[in-house]
Design a protein around this motif. Structure first.
Motif, PDB file in Angstrom:
ATOM      1  N   UNK A  13      -6.736  -5.460 -13.512  1.00 21.08           N
ATOM      2  CA  UNK A  13      -5.445  -5.891 -12.974  1.00 21.08           C
ATOM      3  C   UNK A  13      -4.823  -4.788 -12.123  1.00 21.08           C
ATOM      4  N   UNK A  14      -4.957  -3.546 -12.562  1.00 22.41           N
ATOM      5  CA  UNK A  14      -4.437  -2.415 -11.783  1.00 22.41           C
ATOM      6  C   UNK A  14      -5.170  -2.290 -10.445  1.00 22.41           C
ATOM      7  N   UNK A  15      -6.476  -2.511 -10.464  1.00 24.18           N
ATOM      8  CA  UNK A  15      -7.248  -2.476  -9.211  1.00 24.18           C
ATOM      9  C   UNK A  15      -6.757  -3.570  -8.270  1.00 24.18           C
ATOM     10  N   UNK A  16      -6.544  -4.766  -8.796  1.00 22.21           N
ATOM     11  CA  UNK A  16      -6.013  -5.876  -8.003  1.00 22.21           C
ATOM     12  C   UNK A  16      -4.663  -5.488  -7.396  1.00 22.21           C
ATOM     13  N   UNK A  17      -3.780  -4.913  -8.195  1.00 25.61           N
ATOM     14  CA  UNK A  17      -2.440  -4.544  -7.733  1.00 25.61           C
ATOM     15  C   UNK A  17      -2.497  -3.471  -6.649  1.00 25.61           C
ATOM     16  N   UNK A  18      -3.320  -2.458  -6.851  1.00 24.57           N
ATOM     17  CA  UNK A  18      -3.433  -1.388  -5.847  1.00 24.57           C
ATOM     18  C   UNK A  18      -3.965  -1.944  -4.534  1.00 24.57           C
ATOM     19  N   UNK A  19      -4.958  -2.816  -4.606  1.00 23.38           N
ATOM     20  CA  UNK A  19      -5.502  -3.418  -3.381  1.00 23.38           C
ATOM     21  C   UNK A  19      -4.452  -4.270  -2.672  1.00 23.38           C
ATOM     22  N   UNK A  20      -3.663  -5.017  -3.438  1.00 25.24           N
ATOM     23  CA  UNK A  20      -2.596  -5.828  -2.842  1.00 25.24           C
ATOM     24  C   UNK A  20      -1.616  -4.953  -2.073  1.00 25.24           C
ATOM     25  N   UNK A  21      -1.099  -3.921  -2.733  1.00 22.63           N
ATOM     26  CA  UNK A  21      -0.102  -3.052  -2.104  1.00 22.63           C
ATOM     27  C   UNK A  21      -0.698  -2.342  -0.888  1.00 22.63           C
ATOM     28  N   UNK A  22      -1.888  -1.815  -1.044  1.00 25.35           N
ATOM     29  CA  UNK A  22      -2.544  -1.094   0.050  1.00 25.35           C
ATOM     30  C   UNK A  22      -2.724  -1.980   1.285  1.00 25.35           C
ATOM     31  N   UNK A  23      -3.286  -3.166   1.082  1.00 27.78           N
ATOM     32  CA  UNK A  23      -3.546  -4.051   2.218  1.00 27.78           C
ATOM     33  C   UNK A  23      -2.261  -4.629   2.816  1.00 27.78           C
ATOM     34  N   UNK A  24      -1.288  -4.976   1.979  1.00 25.45           N
ATOM     35  CA  UNK A  24      -0.047  -5.535   2.526  1.00 25.45           C
ATOM     36  C   UNK A  24       0.698  -4.483   3.332  1.00 25.45           C
ATOM     37  N   UNK A  25       0.698  -3.238   2.866  1.00 25.73           N
ATOM     38  CA  UNK A  25       1.359  -2.159   3.620  1.00 25.73           C
ATOM     39  C   UNK A  25       0.665  -1.864   4.949  1.00 25.73           C
ATOM     40  N   UNK A  26      -0.650  -1.949   4.962  1.00 25.03           N
ATOM     41  CA  UNK A  26      -1.379  -1.568   6.177  1.00 25.03           C
ATOM     42  C   UNK A  26      -1.695  -2.736   7.109  1.00 25.03           C
ATOM     43  N   UNK A  27      -1.995  -3.908   6.560  1.00 21.50           N
ATOM     44  CA  UNK A  27      -2.403  -5.050   7.387  1.00 21.50           C
ATOM     45  C   UNK A  27      -1.410  -6.213   7.365  1.00 21.50           C
ATOM     46  N   UNK A  28      -0.277  -6.035   6.696  1.00 24.70           N
ATOM     47  CA  UNK A  28       0.729  -7.100   6.519  1.00 24.70           C
ATOM     48  C   UNK A  28       0.166  -8.298   5.771  1.00 24.70           C
ATOM     49  N   UNK A  29      -0.789  -8.057   4.921  1.00 23.06           N
ATOM     50  CA  UNK A  29      -1.359  -9.113   4.093  1.00 23.06           C
ATOM     51  C   UNK A  29      -2.509  -8.561   3.288  1.00 23.06           C
ATOM     52  N   UNK A  30      -2.778  -9.191   2.166  1.00 23.62           N
ATOM     53  CA  UNK A  30      -3.908  -8.755   1.357  1.00 23.62           C
ATOM     54  C   UNK A  30      -5.208  -9.085   2.087  1.00 23.62           C
ATOM     55  N   UNK A  31      -6.316  -8.600   1.582  1.00 22.77           N
ATOM     56  CA  UNK A  31      -7.609  -8.892   2.193  1.00 22.77           C
ATOM     57  C   UNK A  31      -7.834 -10.402   2.251  1.00 22.77           C
ATOM     58  N   UNK A  32      -7.503 -11.094   1.172  1.00 20.88           N
ATOM     59  CA  UNK A  32      -7.636 -12.549   1.142  1.00 20.88           C
ATOM     60  C   UNK A  32      -6.733 -13.235   2.147  1.00 20.88           C
ATOM     61  N   UNK A  33      -5.505 -12.742   2.287  1.00 20.28           N
ATOM     62  CA  UNK A  33      -4.584 -13.308   3.275  1.00 20.28           C
ATOM     63  C   UNK A  33      -5.159 -13.180   4.679  1.00 20.28           C
ATOM     64  N   UNK A  34      -5.675 -11.997   4.989  1.00 23.93           N
ATOM     65  CA  UNK A  34      -6.247 -11.760   6.317  1.00 23.93           C
ATOM     66  C   UNK A  34      -7.424 -12.703   6.566  1.00 23.93           C
TER      67      UNK A  34
END
Length: 156
Positions: free
Chosen positions: A81-102
């Motif tokens: 769950x922590x890995x999921x959360x870190x990936x969400x924050x990282x991608x939303x901050x850098x790409x304006x969306x999670x990897x799945x959103x993109x």
């Protein structure tokens, strides 16, 4: 005083029945279709599944989780769950969306415009990980996690 003899009319549903006053996002000033329109539920679910698979892949590569042996204990589940959360924050901050959103053509934008920043993705992700706020959806198809963070998930 005159009495009303006819019952008040019920609000009429628009074609498609999604939103009684037009379409999701109309109240937010977003278009009905195309870029910047509210992302529909199908894309959101596929994006979330992609994000979950990416988090599982990272957990597998780092040795936290194995699809054959499972996670073993609750500690490994929290790490996933922590890995999921870190990936969400990282991608939303850098790409304006999670990897799945993109992957499905969505992005997270602040309601007031501008850069999404850091605190919005953190708040949004913490609430998303709690699951229940994401299930409380308003008439503009925003989960409570998006409303509290002041964001909306729109098409690219």
């Amino acid at each position: 005083m005159a009495r009303r003899t006819t019952p008040p009319s019920a609000p009429s549903a628009q074609p498609g029945g999604e939103h009684p006053d037009g379409w999701p996002g109309k109240d937010l000033g977003l278009p009905e279709e195309g870029p910047r329109s509210v992302g529909r539920i199908g894309r959101r679910i596929v994006g979330l599944l992609i994000d979950g698979l990416l988090a599982d892949l990272v957990a597998f590569v780092t040795g936290v989780w194995s699809p054959v042996a499972g996670s073993g204990d609750i500690t490994h589940t929290w790490i996933q769950l922590a890995i999921f959360a870190v990936l969400q924050v990282l991608f939303i901050c850098t790409l304006s969306g999670s990897f799945g959103h993109v992957c499905v053509g969505l992005r997270v934008v602040p309601i007031r415009g501008g850069y999404v920043g850091i605190w919005r993705p953190v708040v949004r992700t913490v609430l998303l990980c709690l699951v229940v706020p994401a299930l409380i959806i308003d008439r503009d198809s925003r989960g409570a996690h998006d409303r509290i963070a002041g964001t909306v998930l729109v098409r690219r």
